[in-house]
Design a protein around this motif. Structure first.
Motif, PDB file in Angstrom:
ATOM      1  N   GLN A   1      -7.035   3.601   0.099  1.00  8.31           N
ATOM      2  CA  GLN A   1      -7.351   3.259  -1.286  1.00  8.31           C
ATOM      3  C   GLN A   1      -8.425   4.198  -1.830  1.00  8.31           C
ATOM      4  O   GLN A   1      -8.335   4.639  -2.977  1.00  8.31           O
TER       5      GLN A   1
ATOM      6  N   ARG B   1      -8.431   0.601   3.585  1.00 10.09           N
ATOM      7  CA  ARG B   1      -9.533   0.896   2.662  1.00 10.09           C
ATOM      8  C   ARG B   1      -9.686   2.401   2.452  1.00 10.09           C
ATOM      9  O   ARG B   1      -9.917   2.850   1.333  1.00 10.09           O
TER      10      ARG B   1
ATOM     11  N   TRP C   1      -5.740  -4.435  -4.789  1.00  9.75           N
ATOM     12  CA  TRP C   1      -7.184  -4.732  -4.880  1.00  9.75           C
ATOM     13  C   TRP C   1      -7.465  -6.153  -4.400  1.00  9.75           C
ATOM     14  O   TRP C   1      -8.432  -6.395  -3.693  1.00  9.75           O
TER      15      TRP C   1
ATOM     16  N   LEU D   1       0.827  -1.204   0.000  1.00 13.06           N
ATOM     17  CA  LEU D   1       0.000   0.000   0.000  1.00 13.06           C
ATOM     18  C   LEU D   1       0.862   1.257   0.000  1.00 13.06           C
ATOM     19  O   LEU D   1       0.566   2.215  -0.724  1.00 13.06           O
TER      20      LEU D   1
ATOM     21  N   SER E   1      -7.554  -6.296  -0.744  1.00 12.86           N
ATOM     22  CA  SER E   1      -8.444  -5.379  -0.035  1.00 12.86           C
ATOM     23  C   SER E   1      -9.679  -6.045   0.538  1.00 12.86           C
ATOM     24  O   SER E   1     -10.326  -5.468   1.387  1.00 12.86           O
TER      25      SER E   1
ATOM     26  N   ALA F   1      -8.703  -6.241   4.013  1.00 16.52           N
ATOM     27  CA  ALA F   1      -7.955  -5.085   4.529  1.00 16.52           C
ATOM     28  C   ALA F   1      -8.727  -4.413   5.664  1.00 16.52           C
ATOM     29  O   ALA F   1      -9.957  -4.452   5.709  1.00 16.52           O
TER      30      ALA F   1
END
Length: 178
Positions: free
Chosen positions: A106, A103, A92, A40, A95, A98
């Motif tokens: 993102q 989140r 992705w 990330l 996620s 996650a």
């Protein structure tokens, strides 16, 4: 990013990455806590660079359509295993499990692309370059189209390539905004 694009996340180990950058895997984990956090933060770094480039493209002189074409050109991957898109696909994929912080981060990345596109479409509509559309709805649909085509290019789906994708998107924009 190069190692992620070359090997994919499943084959990327903290030990191999540490060796590549001259650190121990323990040292990497000290700074990043987990492989997901490393991914990330790498994505945020890459998006920062792309965001600066996107800002320059959108601030340039010229028509809204010309800048929209530049936005699309920046968005679509260069080809199979494009490092930025490979990283996005890995993030992705992770996620689903996650935490809320990841989140939100993102969403912030996605939101920057969306806001810039909405502003560009609204400008084109207000100048009369584009037919009247709801900029937010159009941007959401265009980004979904771009994501779908871009995933096909990034994973190397047979028959999907950058030039063909750019042609499809140009035709869609001509039909939708002309």
């Amino acid at each position: 990013m190069g190692m992620i694009a070359e090997r994919g996340l499943e084959k990327l180990t903290m030990a191999a990455l540490g060796h590549e950058v001259g650190m121990s895997s323990g040292h990497l984990l000290y700074y990043f806590r987990s492989k997901d956090e490393l991914l990330l933060q790498t994505l945020e770094w890459s998006e920062g660079r792309l965001g600066a480039e996107r800002g320059r493209l959108l601030a340039a002189r010229g028509t809204a359509r010309g800048r929209l074409d530049a936005y699309v050109d920046l968005y679509v991957p260069d080809g199979h295993r494009d490092p930025h898109w490979t990283l996005w696909l890995e993030v992705w994929n992770h996620s689903q499990n996650a935490g809320e912080d990841a989140r939100e981060r993102q969403v912030a990345i996605e939101g920057a692309w969306h806001r810039d596109l909405v502003a560009l479409i609204a400008e084109g509509v207000s100048r009369g370059e584009f037919r009247k559309v709801d900029p937010d709805r159009f941007a959401a649909r265009l980004r979904a189209l771009l994501d779908g085509f871009s995933i096909h290019v990034a994973i190397g789906l047979r028959g999907a390539d950058r030039e063909r994708t750019l042609g499809h998107v140009k035709e869609f924009l001509d039909d939708s905004l002309g």
